[in-house]
Write an enzyme that holds these catalytic residues in place. Structure first.
Site, mmCIF file in Angstrom:
data_model
loop_
_atom_site.group_PDB
_atom_site.id
_atom_site.type_symbol
_atom_site.label_atom_id
_atom_site.label_comp_id
_atom_site.label_asym_id
_atom_site.label_seq_id
_atom_site.Cartn_x
_atom_site.Cartn_y
_atom_site.Cartn_z
ATOM 1 N N LYS A 35 0.849 -1.193 0.000
ATOM 2 C CA LYS A 35 0.000 0.000 0.000
ATOM 3 C C LYS A 35 0.884 1.241 0.000
ATOM 4 O O LYS A 35 1.889 1.290 0.714
ATOM 5 C CB LYS A 35 -0.907 0.012 1.231
ATOM 6 C CG LYS A 35 -1.665 1.336 1.430
ATOM 7 C CD LYS A 35 -2.550 1.285 2.652
ATOM 8 C CE LYS A 35 -3.119 2.649 2.979
ATOM 9 N NZ LYS A 35 -4.059 2.593 4.116
ATOM 10 N N LYS A 52 0.768 5.330 0.778
ATOM 11 C CA LYS A 52 0.060 6.501 1.286
ATOM 12 C C LYS A 52 0.362 7.674 0.364
ATOM 13 O O LYS A 52 1.514 8.092 0.217
ATOM 14 C CB LYS A 52 0.528 6.821 2.704
ATOM 15 C CG LYS A 52 -0.007 8.132 3.245
ATOM 16 C CD LYS A 52 -1.494 8.084 3.520
ATOM 17 C CE LYS A 52 -1.780 7.312 4.791
ATOM 18 N NZ LYS A 52 -3.219 7.289 5.122
ATOM 19 N N ASP A 85 -3.803 5.130 -1.430
ATOM 20 C CA ASP A 85 -4.641 5.935 -0.533
ATOM 21 C C ASP A 85 -4.258 7.405 -0.630
ATOM 22 O O ASP A 85 -3.294 7.836 0.006
ATOM 23 C CB ASP A 85 -4.468 5.440 0.907
ATOM 24 C CG ASP A 85 -5.184 6.332 1.921
ATOM 25 O OD1 ASP A 85 -6.072 7.107 1.518
ATOM 26 O OD2 ASP A 85 -4.855 6.252 3.115
ATOM 27 N N ASN A 129 -5.860 9.786 0.720
ATOM 28 C CA ASN A 129 -6.369 10.470 1.920
ATOM 29 C C ASN A 129 -7.489 11.467 1.627
ATOM 30 O O ASN A 129 -7.592 12.525 2.258
ATOM 31 C CB ASN A 129 -5.250 11.189 2.669
ATOM 32 C CG ASN A 129 -4.699 10.400 3.842
ATOM 33 O OD1 ASN A 129 -3.586 10.633 4.283
ATOM 34 N ND2 ASN A 129 -5.473 9.466 4.371
ATOM 35 N N GLU A 137 -8.272 3.472 -1.943
ATOM 36 C CA GLU A 137 -8.777 3.907 -0.634
ATOM 37 C C GLU A 137 -9.008 5.416 -0.604
ATOM 38 O O GLU A 137 -8.098 6.195 -0.900
ATOM 39 C CB GLU A 137 -7.781 3.520 0.457
ATOM 40 C CG GLU A 137 -8.195 3.965 1.854
ATOM 41 C CD GLU A 137 -7.168 3.609 2.909
ATOM 42 O OE1 GLU A 137 -7.220 4.195 4.005
ATOM 43 O OE2 GLU A 137 -6.314 2.741 2.644
ATOM 44 N N ASN A 150 -11.475 4.620 5.203
ATOM 45 C CA ASN A 150 -11.265 4.852 6.612
ATOM 46 C C ASN A 150 -11.668 6.274 6.976
ATOM 47 O O ASN A 150 -11.489 6.710 8.090
ATOM 48 C CB ASN A 150 -9.780 4.642 6.965
ATOM 49 C CG ASN A 150 -9.404 5.228 8.293
ATOM 50 O OD1 ASN A 150 -9.965 4.862 9.298
ATOM 51 N ND2 ASN A 150 -8.469 6.162 8.298
ATOM 52 N N ASP A 155 -10.786 0.078 12.756
ATOM 53 C CA ASP A 155 -9.694 0.408 13.671
ATOM 54 C C ASP A 155 -10.311 0.380 15.059
ATOM 55 O O ASP A 155 -11.194 1.177 15.354
ATOM 56 C CB ASP A 155 -9.124 1.798 13.354
ATOM 57 C CG ASP A 155 -7.892 2.140 14.182
ATOM 58 O OD1 ASP A 155 -7.864 1.781 15.374
ATOM 59 O OD2 ASP A 155 -6.963 2.781 13.645
ATOM 60 N N HIS A 185 -7.316 -0.354 9.368
ATOM 61 C CA HIS A 185 -6.498 0.845 9.319
ATOM 62 C C HIS A 185 -5.412 0.747 10.392
ATOM 63 O O HIS A 185 -5.488 -0.062 11.310
ATOM 64 C CB HIS A 185 -7.412 2.050 9.587
ATOM 65 C CG HIS A 185 -6.728 3.318 9.934
ATOM 66 N ND1 HIS A 185 -6.572 3.738 11.242
ATOM 67 C CD2 HIS A 185 -6.166 4.260 9.160
ATOM 68 C CE1 HIS A 185 -5.944 4.897 11.244
ATOM 69 N NE2 HIS A 185 -5.692 5.238 10.006
ATOM 70 N N ASN A 198 -2.212 3.156 12.671
ATOM 71 C CA ASN A 198 -1.519 4.399 12.980
ATOM 72 C C ASN A 198 -0.151 4.050 13.551
ATOM 73 O O ASN A 198 0.227 2.885 13.566
ATOM 74 C CB ASN A 198 -2.351 5.272 13.931
ATOM 75 C CG ASN A 198 -2.963 4.475 15.060
ATOM 76 O OD1 ASN A 198 -2.269 3.753 15.761
ATOM 77 N ND2 ASN A 198 -4.272 4.579 15.236
#
Length: 439
Positions: A207, A209, A238, A240, A263, A286, A310, A337, A339
């Protein structure tokens, strides 16, 4: 003959709650909200019963949540850790229920009650497991798999490995240690990072980001990953939720055929539903469906195919099992998800991933990016991208008291009080401002 009033079975009561904020080294990773600080904040919660059984948990940290946890002590001390429904009711009565809009626009969740209850619930489940001599996975319904798979989680980043000297580097580092400190700002850098991470941890899917650079640059990185790893390695991307609707459709179409899922390309359920209708690629979220109250509109609109749960943000491990059932009922898939977490949160994720009735997509994890640890025995080991489910009672991990003290000192020394990626980005690019929708 007994009365209709439920009879409370006497069990061990919680006599102490210890709340310890910590700061863990974090590299300068980029995302749509800005830049990671040299330290990521976490909070370790420990519940101790009258018979000195300890249960632990870990949540994303900030001073506001820590103050709320201190306030919650009076509500939880004296409670039986098995009575989670009662604990949850008392916390809701005191702090009030939260609406989904309180999550905020940032990629991370800014609600407090879900954090507080998940911290208490995981620690209570750890205690329950030790009392019953069963691992937490058994308290969630039992183990469906022996190992839980994770995905390589790539980031654009500046040079450095985080910590006191934000751009500290070791010229003798090799392998993943070298890649972890190297800059990755273009497709070649992302491919090199992926190759080092997959060699080190054996991940079978990848994945990236995104949301840090204009879409063409990041989409080029996805095609470079496909070229380097071939079609047998699933890819995810992703941005975001920082893309405009037309951008999400344009670049989503360009990536059709190379993505396992896309995502949060755009913000909000309605825009996600429009992108979903325009693409063949499954959409994951998410950010647009992040609470149980969001689910009816998400189902009605058809805003996603996959919900990334999450337990810190959905209200705990048991709530996440309820989410899995809802996803199954309405034809949604589930993954997780992540962190910037340490081993306590990772252990909780593994127990949950093992209990899910349907095999999840390999879970997200920031764990390779962290170098610190707060559990005895050191860091978890990945084998072929997966972690074996702990068999010991409870979570199967215990606090390393010396490491906890050192990481708490990091918190006191670093001066950070909350996560603010915009402020960190402004140290590199003066005047930089977060935009909920940028491209």
């Amino acid at each position: 003959m007994t009365s209709g009033k439920p009879q409370e079975r006497k069990g061990p009561k919680i006599k102490e709650i210890h709340i310890t904020p910590i700061a863990v080294v974090d590299p300068p990773l980029l995302n749509a909200a800005g830049l990671h600080a040299p330290y990521a904040l976490r909070t370790i919660v420990e519940l101790v019963t009258e018979d000195n059984i300890s249960g632990i948990s870990e949540i994303p940290g900030n001073t506001s949540i820590n103050a709320d946890l201190e306030e919650a002590k009076a509500l939880v001390i004296g409670k039986d850790p098995f009575q989670l429904n009662s604990i949850k009711r008392d916390l809701e009565n005191h702090f009030g229920k939260e609406s989904a809009h309180l999550r905020g626009d940032a990629p991370w969740d800014q609600r407090k009650l879900v954090h507080i209850f998940s911290a208490m619930e995981v620690a209570c489940l750890d205690i329950m497991g030790k009392v019953t001599a069963r691992p937490v996975v058994d308290l969630l319904g039992g183990k469906m798999r022996d190992r839980v798979p994770f995905a390589a989680y790539l980031f654009y980043k500046y040079e450095g490995a985080g910590g006191k000297l934000e751009f500290n580097t070791d010229p003798n580092a090799i392998g993943w240690a070298a890649a972890r400190q190297a800059a990755a700002l273009d497709p070649a850098g992302i491919v090199a990072q992926a190759q080092a991470m997959c060699r080190e941890f054996g991940f079978q899917s990848i994945k990236l980001k995104g949301g840090a650079f204009e879409p063409r640059q990041e989409v080029d990185a996805m095609f470079a990953l496909r070229e380097a790893f071939g079609p047998e390695v699933p890819l995810r991307f992703d941005p975001n939720a920082i893309w405009k609707l037309e951008t999400g459709i344009e670049y989503g179409r360009k990536m059709e055929g190379i993505l396992e899922y896309l995502e949060d390309p755009v913000r909000g359920q309605e825009n996600m539903a429009k992108v979903r209708r325009a693409l063949k690629t499954p959409l994951a979220t998410n950010m647009c469906t992040t609470s149980f109250e969001d689910i009816p509109s998400g189902i009605a609109l058809g805003s996603e195919d996959i919900i990334l749960s999450d337990h810190h943000f959905w209200g705990g491990l048991k709530a996440s099992m309820e989410l899995a059932k809802i996803c199954e009922t309405f034809g949604r898939d589930l993954s997780m998800h992540s962190n910037s977490h340490l081993g306590i949160s990772l252990a909780a994720m593994v127990h949950l991933g093992a209990a899910l009735p349907k095999p999840p997509y390999p879970l997200d994890t920031h764990y390779p990016w962290q170098s610190d640890e707060v559990i005895e025995g050191g860091r978890f080991k990945f084998e072929e991208g997966a972690i074996e489910v702990p068999q010991e009672p409870g979570l199967g991990v215990e606090l390393d008291r010396q490491a906890l003290a050192q990481l708490h000192q990091n918190f006191l020394d670093c001066g950070l009080t909350k996560r603010d990626d915009q402020v960190e980005m402004q140290k590199v690019i003066p005047g930089w401002q977060f935009q909920a929708v940028r491209w």
